[in-house]
Design an enzyme around this catalytic site. Structure first.
Site, PDB file in Angstrom:
ATOM      1  N   GLU A 386      -4.955  41.315  -1.984  1.00  0.00           N
ATOM      2  CA  GLU A 386      -6.061  40.425  -1.576  1.00  0.00           C
ATOM      3  C   GLU A 386      -5.909  39.994  -0.118  1.00  0.00           C
ATOM      4  O   GLU A 386      -6.237  38.866   0.261  1.00  0.00           O
ATOM      5  CB  GLU A 386      -6.218  39.262  -2.552  1.00  0.00           C
ATOM      6  CG  GLU A 386      -6.510  39.811  -3.950  1.00  0.00           C
ATOM      7  CD  GLU A 386      -7.206  38.876  -4.893  1.00  0.00           C
ATOM      8  OE1 GLU A 386      -7.829  37.907  -4.436  1.00  0.00           O
ATOM      9  OE2 GLU A 386      -7.144  39.140  -6.123  1.00  0.00           O
ATOM     10  N   GLU A 390      -0.494  39.645   7.232  1.00  0.00           N
ATOM     11  CA  GLU A 390      -0.995  39.923   8.590  1.00  0.00           C
ATOM     12  C   GLU A 390      -2.509  39.700   8.664  1.00  0.00           C
ATOM     13  O   GLU A 390      -3.019  39.150   9.644  1.00  0.00           O
ATOM     14  CB  GLU A 390      -0.646  41.373   8.988  1.00  0.00           C
ATOM     15  CG  GLU A 390       0.843  41.622   9.213  1.00  0.00           C
ATOM     16  CD  GLU A 390       1.689  41.639   7.933  1.00  0.00           C
ATOM     17  OE1 GLU A 390       1.129  41.791   6.816  1.00  0.00           O
ATOM     18  OE2 GLU A 390       2.927  41.496   8.041  1.00  0.00           O
TER      19      GLU A 390
HETATM   20  N1  CAA Z   1     -17.246  35.443   4.337  1.00  0.00           N
HETATM   21  C1  CAA Z   1     -18.457  35.895   4.717  1.00  0.00           C
HETATM   22  N2  CAA Z   1     -18.629  36.854   5.631  1.00  0.00           N
HETATM   23  C2  CAA Z   1     -17.527  37.347   6.228  1.00  0.00           C
HETATM   24  C3  CAA Z   1     -16.233  36.902   5.897  1.00  0.00           C
HETATM   25  C4  CAA Z   1     -16.118  35.900   4.907  1.00  0.00           C
HETATM   26  N3  CAA Z   1     -14.924  35.437   4.510  1.00  0.00           N
HETATM   27  N4  CAA Z   1     -15.339  37.584   6.639  1.00  0.00           N
HETATM   28  C5  CAA Z   1     -16.042  38.430   7.429  1.00  0.00           C
HETATM   29  N5  CAA Z   1     -17.369  38.274   7.163  1.00  0.00           N
HETATM   30  C6  CAA Z   1     -18.490  38.966   7.788  1.00  0.00           C
HETATM   31  C7  CAA Z   1     -18.510  38.719   9.301  1.00  0.00           C
HETATM   32  O1  CAA Z   1     -19.231  37.560   9.629  1.00  0.00           O
HETATM   33  C8  CAA Z   1     -19.194  39.962   9.816  1.00  0.00           C
HETATM   34  O2  CAA Z   1     -20.595  39.854   9.630  1.00  0.00           O
HETATM   35  P1  CAA Z   1     -21.626  39.986  10.889  1.00  0.00           P
HETATM   36  O3  CAA Z   1     -21.376  41.315  11.512  1.00  0.00           O
HETATM   37  O4  CAA Z   1     -22.977  39.842  10.263  1.00  0.00           O
HETATM   38  O5  CAA Z   1     -21.276  38.876  11.795  1.00  0.00           O
HETATM   39  C9  CAA Z   1     -18.730  41.030   8.846  1.00  0.00           C
HETATM   40  O6  CAA Z   1     -18.314  40.371   7.668  1.00  0.00           O
HETATM   41  C10 CAA Z   1     -17.579  41.854   9.398  1.00  0.00           C
HETATM   42  O7  CAA Z   1     -16.534  40.950   9.681  1.00  0.00           O
HETATM   43  P2  CAA Z   1     -15.398  41.270  10.733  1.00  0.00           P
HETATM   44  O8  CAA Z   1     -16.005  41.777  12.018  1.00  0.00           O
HETATM   45  O9  CAA Z   1     -14.517  40.070  10.819  1.00  0.00           O
HETATM   46  O10 CAA Z   1     -14.661  42.482  10.026  1.00  0.00           O
HETATM   47  P3  CAA Z   1     -13.276  43.180  10.351  1.00  0.00           P
HETATM   48  O11 CAA Z   1     -13.439  44.624  10.187  1.00  0.00           O
HETATM   49  O12 CAA Z   1     -12.740  42.673  11.649  1.00  0.00           O
HETATM   50  O13 CAA Z   1     -12.349  42.710   9.099  1.00  0.00           O
HETATM   51  C11 CAA Z   1     -10.845  41.372   7.857  1.00  0.00           C
HETATM   52  C12 CAA Z   1     -12.037  41.430   8.834  1.00  0.00           C
HETATM   53  C13 CAA Z   1     -10.611  39.888   7.602  1.00  0.00           C
HETATM   54  C14 CAA Z   1      -9.595  41.979   8.433  1.00  0.00           C
HETATM   55  C15 CAA Z   1     -11.227  42.073   6.529  1.00  0.00           C
HETATM   56  O14 CAA Z   1     -11.390  43.464   6.715  1.00  0.00           O
HETATM   57  C16 CAA Z   1     -10.213  41.852   5.443  1.00  0.00           C
HETATM   58  O15 CAA Z   1     -10.229  40.801   4.807  1.00  0.00           O
HETATM   59  N6  CAA Z   1      -9.318  42.851   5.172  1.00  0.00           N
HETATM   60  C17 CAA Z   1      -8.408  42.760   4.057  1.00  0.00           C
HETATM   61  C18 CAA Z   1      -9.001  43.411   2.836  1.00  0.00           C
HETATM   62  C19 CAA Z   1      -8.419  42.884   1.553  1.00  0.00           C
HETATM   63  O16 CAA Z   1      -8.188  41.690   1.404  1.00  0.00           O
HETATM   64  N7  CAA Z   1      -8.216  43.765   0.609  1.00  0.00           N
HETATM   65  C20 CAA Z   1      -7.755  43.345  -0.668  1.00  0.00           C
HETATM   66  C21 CAA Z   1      -8.103  44.363  -1.675  1.00  0.00           C
HETATM   67  S1  CAA Z   1      -8.700  43.669  -3.151  1.00  0.00           S
HETATM   68  C22 CAA Z   1      -7.343  43.374  -4.121  1.00  0.00           C
HETATM   69  O17 CAA Z   1      -6.224  43.348  -3.694  1.00  0.00           O
HETATM   70  C23 CAA Z   1      -7.724  43.063  -5.501  1.00  0.00           C
HETATM   71  C24 CAA Z   1      -6.723  43.302  -6.545  1.00  0.00           C
HETATM   72  O18 CAA Z   1      -6.907  44.162  -7.390  1.00  0.00           O
HETATM   73  C25 CAA Z   1      -5.594  42.335  -6.692  1.00  0.00           C
END
Ligand code: CAA
Length: 413
Positions: A386, A390
């Protein structure tokens, strides 16, 4: 009895949102304590007896999950009208913490079903989707999975290779997802896929997929370091026909859906990490009082006593962050950064202090019977899934640098 937990008054003179992010009132009520105690009793009676065996043999806790469903732990925050417990996030966190003290395989099953799948559907699903799917997921009749990660898209979640082509009356889903919790046991998958590659993350959609549909294939179960009794698989989708009405939200809402759902999910994983740390601490205190060396209990030697002091202090700090993020969600505030802070800190504390718990137990800590080696193995995943530690730092630092967090409320020029 209302337990006063933490109180600072918000000033009306400064930015409302910013101030409330720093200054929160929240209370642990009698109802919260009842949930915590019920979860503790359940954990001791139902989960503890077979936990070592399930971990050793990667045995999915079928009967235990059924009992968790009976207790209402699988849809705690869902409205009663959809079969859930109608509880707040703080109640959910307290239950997650207690269950994770003993069995994080069970708590991750619970966390994914509650905060990724059920919450996502209740917050963003249509009434028809809620009636058809949420009612079964909230009661635990069905279990759900959240399918975002791919072989080439983990932290970089916008780089989705799974496609959902618009075919008019349905979408055609193709691709591979991996590290899917509940992958072999879930009936419902929430799948994130790219519909318009030219639009980047704005072209991503989220879908409700029934695993009984043709073209859904479940890969082998992963043999993991920790949370070994939980069920983690790779999933392959080959020409799966997804009805139009199974898309969640507007066309192109899928990435934001995933991010919003993960913000809440991170509160659940933070609570899991907190529980792992607290479990290791409870076992360490008990052992330090019982085990004698050089003529007295080892807890009376400063080397061990100071470890316990550091554990207690840092776990309490993690607890405040995690409860605060839950309370912010319950109050309808923006909790994304608070959730990331809670997950980052609690997971680092869990890793650090499960290692210390083994050290306190000495050789006994290195064998399965004393539980702490399992807690250490389980702690590691909380720094990864999740969103890795980092990625939590990415979320937090972006909030700082964009001025959303900790404006100089107390240090204005
Ligand atoms: N809420 C709402 N919108 C959001 C948001 C949030 N928390 N975070 C980002 N956004 C929106 C942004 O506003 C943006 O929208 P606009 O272009 O309209 O402004 C869009 O999403 C893209 O955001 P970023 O430019 O910030 O995207 P990024 O590519 O830089 O990535 C990141 C941001 C935080 C690194 C994200 O990719 C991330 O969270 N990565 C980690 C993924 C993850 O947590 N994976 C877990 C897998 S699921 C799992 O583990 C489940 C399981 O089975 C246990």
């Amino acid at each position: 009895m209302t337990v006063f937990f933490l109180i600072f008054e918000a000033s009306n003179e400064v930015n409302h949102q910013t101030t409330l992010q720093i200054s929160m009132n929240f209370f642990i009520t009698e109802e919260h304590m009842a949930v915590k105690e019920a979860a503790r009793d359940f954990t001791q009676q139902v989960l503890l007896p077979g936990v070592i065996d399930r971990d050793r043999h990667m045995k999915y806790p079928t009967e235990e999950v059924r009992k968790m469903a009976e207790m209402g732990f699988l849809g705690m925050m869902v409205s009663p009208e959809y079969g859930g417990g109608g509880m707040d996030t703080l109640s959910y966190v307290l239950a997650m913490e207690e269950i994770s003290k003993v069995d994080s395989s069970c708590s991750v099953i619970m966390s994914v079903n509650n905060s990724l799948v059920c919450w996502g559907l209740e917050a963003f699903g249509t009434e028809e989707q809620k009636q058809k799917y949420l009612t079964k997921l909230a009661t635990g009749e069905w279990i759900g999975s959240f399918c975002l990660s791919e072989p080439e898209a983990g932290s970089d979640a916008t780089s989705q290779c799974t496609t959902a082509i618009d075919m008019g009356d349905h979408y055609l889903l193709n691709g591979t997802k991996n590290w899917i919790t509940n992958g072999g046991t879930s009936r419902i998958h929430l799948v994130i896929a790219q519909t318009y590659p030219e639009l980047g993350h704005k072209g991503i959609n989220a879908f409700i997929v029934d695993t009984q549909w043709e073209g859904v294939n479940i890969g082998a179960k992963e043999d993991k370091l920790g949370i070994r009794a939980s069920d983690t698989h790779t999933i392959m989708y080959t020409d799966v026909k997804v009805p139009k009405e199974n898309r969640i939200g507007e066309d192109g809402f899928g990435f934001k859906f995933a991010m919003k759902v993960l913000s809440g999910g991170r509160i659940g994983i933070a609570a899991q990490a907190l529980g792992i740390a607290a479990g290791a601490y409870e076992l360490s205190v008990k052992y330090a009082k019982e085990r004698e060396a050089f003529g007295k209990p080892i807890g009376q030697h400063q080397a061990i006593a100071f470890k316990l002091a550091d554990m207690a202090t840092e776990i309490e700090a993690a607890r405040l962050l995690v409860y605060r993020s839950a309370a912010m969600k319950d109050k309808g505030l923006d909790y994304t950064t608070a959730a990331s802070m809670g997950k980052l800190f609690a997971s680092e504390v869990a890793m650090k202090h499960t290692v210390e718990a083994i050290q306190i137990h000495g050789g006994y800590g290195y064998v399965k019977e004393y539980h702490v080696e399992r807690l250490m193995r389980d702690a590691k995943i909380t720094q990864i899934y999740e969103g890795t530690s980092e990625m939590q730092r990415v979320v937090i630092s972006r909030a700082i640098l964009s001025g959303q967090l900790y404006e100089p409320v107390f240090f204005q020029d």
